[in-house]
Design an enzyme around this catalytic site. Structure first.
Site, PDB file in Angstrom:
ATOM      1  N   CYS A 165       6.659 -10.236   3.005  1.00 39.07           N
ATOM      2  CA  CYS A 165       7.159  -8.876   2.908  1.00 39.07           C
ATOM      3  C   CYS A 165       8.556  -8.605   1.992  1.00 39.07           C
ATOM      4  O   CYS A 165       8.531  -8.549   0.970  1.00 39.07           O
ATOM      5  CB  CYS A 165       7.112  -8.253   4.287  1.00 39.07           C
ATOM      6  SG  CYS A 165       7.096  -6.625   4.318  1.00 39.07           S
TER       7      CYS A 165
ATOM      8  N   HIS B 155       2.505  -9.882   8.254  1.00 35.54           N
ATOM      9  CA  HIS B 155       3.308 -10.599   9.413  1.00 35.54           C
ATOM     10  C   HIS B 155       2.348 -11.193  10.407  1.00 35.54           C
ATOM     11  O   HIS B 155       1.196 -10.961  10.296  1.00 35.54           O
ATOM     12  CB  HIS B 155       4.294  -9.310   9.671  1.00 35.54           C
ATOM     13  CG  HIS B 155       5.341  -8.848   8.810  1.00 35.54           C
ATOM     14  ND1 HIS B 155       6.492  -9.453   8.862  1.00 35.54           N
ATOM     15  CD2 HIS B 155       5.351  -7.525   8.040  1.00 35.54           C
ATOM     16  CE1 HIS B 155       6.939  -8.665   7.863  1.00 35.54           C
ATOM     17  NE2 HIS B 155       6.609  -7.781   7.347  1.00 35.54           N
TER      18      HIS B 155
ATOM     19  N   ARG C  59       4.150   5.162   4.730  1.00 34.61           N
ATOM     20  CA  ARG C  59       4.328   3.580   5.143  1.00 34.61           C
ATOM     21  C   ARG C  59       2.982   2.929   5.430  1.00 34.61           C
ATOM     22  O   ARG C  59       2.057   3.619   5.999  1.00 34.61           O
ATOM     23  CB  ARG C  59       5.154   3.758   6.598  1.00 34.61           C
ATOM     24  CG  ARG C  59       6.606   3.659   6.318  1.00 34.61           C
ATOM     25  CD  ARG C  59       7.166   3.107   7.511  1.00 34.61           C
ATOM     26  NE  ARG C  59       7.579   1.580   7.531  1.00 34.61           N
ATOM     27  CZ  ARG C  59       8.460   1.229   6.892  1.00 34.61           C
ATOM     28  NH1 ARG C  59       9.265   1.765   5.942  1.00 34.61           N
ATOM     29  NH2 ARG C  59       8.601  -0.358   6.710  1.00 34.61           N
TER      30      ARG C  59
HETATM   31  N1  GLN Z   1      11.829  -2.931   3.546  1.00 34.11           N
HETATM   32  C1  GLN Z   1      10.666  -3.330   3.045  1.00 34.11           C
HETATM   33  C2  GLN Z   1       9.581  -2.140   3.067  1.00 34.11           C
HETATM   34  O1  GLN Z   1       9.760  -1.343   3.978  1.00 34.11           O
HETATM   35  C3  GLN Z   1      10.056  -4.528   3.508  1.00 34.11           C
HETATM   36  C4  GLN Z   1       9.492  -4.488   5.017  1.00 34.11           C
HETATM   37  C5  GLN Z   1       9.019  -5.876   5.625  1.00 34.11           C
HETATM   38  O2  GLN Z   1       9.752  -6.810   5.497  1.00 34.11           O
HETATM   39  N2  GLN Z   1       8.225  -5.441   6.730  1.00 34.11           N
HETATM   40  O3  GLN Z   1       8.684  -1.926   2.124  1.00 34.11           O
END
Ligand code: GLN
Length: 239
Positions: A95, A191, A129
């Site tokens: 990520c 994740h 998101r």
């Molecule tokens: N901050 C980054 C995003 O929101 C990565 C998020 C994450 O590592 N889960 O895209």
């Protein structure tokens, strides 16, 4: 013959969300169960690290805020990481660090965080998101995980993805591919953490590192009944 591998955990404090540290534990356990010693070295921002001397590099995800400091730090390590990647060092980046292994991450606020360009990819923050359970098809079979990112990553044409999306989003809301693969460097949005529920993938990382270090691939099969059951929960779950 005794075997030992070094795992470098990059940015364990700065980049550790959704239990990404569990990936390191999984590598250690699966090595230990086979009599392979795991030496884990934590490397934070500003700390010395020679990627050519390690066997497996792992780095996890993080908030946009944390990625600024990590992005800066990575700039000073770009040449060393690119050389190690070309030499075949095994890496798994998740990520937030996956995004910074591409060319750039432009956050939703318009902050441009330069990456190291190991993956031919750009990431742009979006108001949508991408959250939920993910299933992808890969060369290691189906893999599962959980994603939560605003950054949407687009691979250049010809740049290999880690897998094809069956459920969820992956790199972005449209392309239906997840992650990136370059030599032995694996980038993913998964994740969960990703490795406990995807033992074939975990063993691929260990096996590749064992081949490089000792020219042998002696991974005895393990009983993965529990791991497979845990993966099935995610596969059967609604998004
Ligand atoms: N901050 C980054 C995003 O929101 C990565 C998020 C994450 O590592 N889960 O895209």
């Amino acid at each position: 013959m005794t075997y030992a591998l070094t795992i470098t955990h990059l940015y364990p404090v700065e980049m550790n969300i959704y239990g990404d540290r569990g990936n390191v534990l999984t590598l250690c356990k699966r090595m230990e169960w086979r009599g392979i010693t795991a030496n884990v070295v934590d490397v934070g921002v500003g700390e010395p690290f020679d990627p050519s001397r390690t066997d497996i590099v792992f780095a996890g995800g993080g908030q946009d805020r944390g990625q600024v400091a990590v992005g800066l730090d990575l700039q000073s390590r770009t040449d060393a990481l690119l050389e190690a990647a070309e030499a075949g060092v095994v890496m798994l980046v998740v990520c937030g660090t996956y995004q910074l292994f591409g060319r750039r991450f432009q956050t939703l606020e318009g902050h441009d965080i330069p990456g190291i360009g190991l993956f031919k990819a750009d990431t742009i923050g979006s108001t949508q998101r991408l959250i939920g359970n993910v299933t992808i098809e890969t060369r290691w079979g189906p893999m599962v995980g959980f994603e939560n990112h605003s950054g949407q990553t687009t691979l250049d044409p010809g740049e290999a993805a880690l897998g094809d999306v069956i459920k969820g989003y992956g790199n972005n809301a449209t392309d239906k591919v997840e992650g990136a693969l370059h030599h032995n460097v694996h980038g993913t949005y998964l994740h969960g953490p990703v490795l406990p529920r995807n033992p074939a993938f975990a063993d691929h990382l260990i096996g590749t590192a064992m081949r490089r270090r000792y020219d042998v691939e002696l991974l005895e099969p393990l009983d993965d009944t529990l791991e497979r059951a845990a993966a099935k929960v995610v596969m059967d779950a609604p998004r």
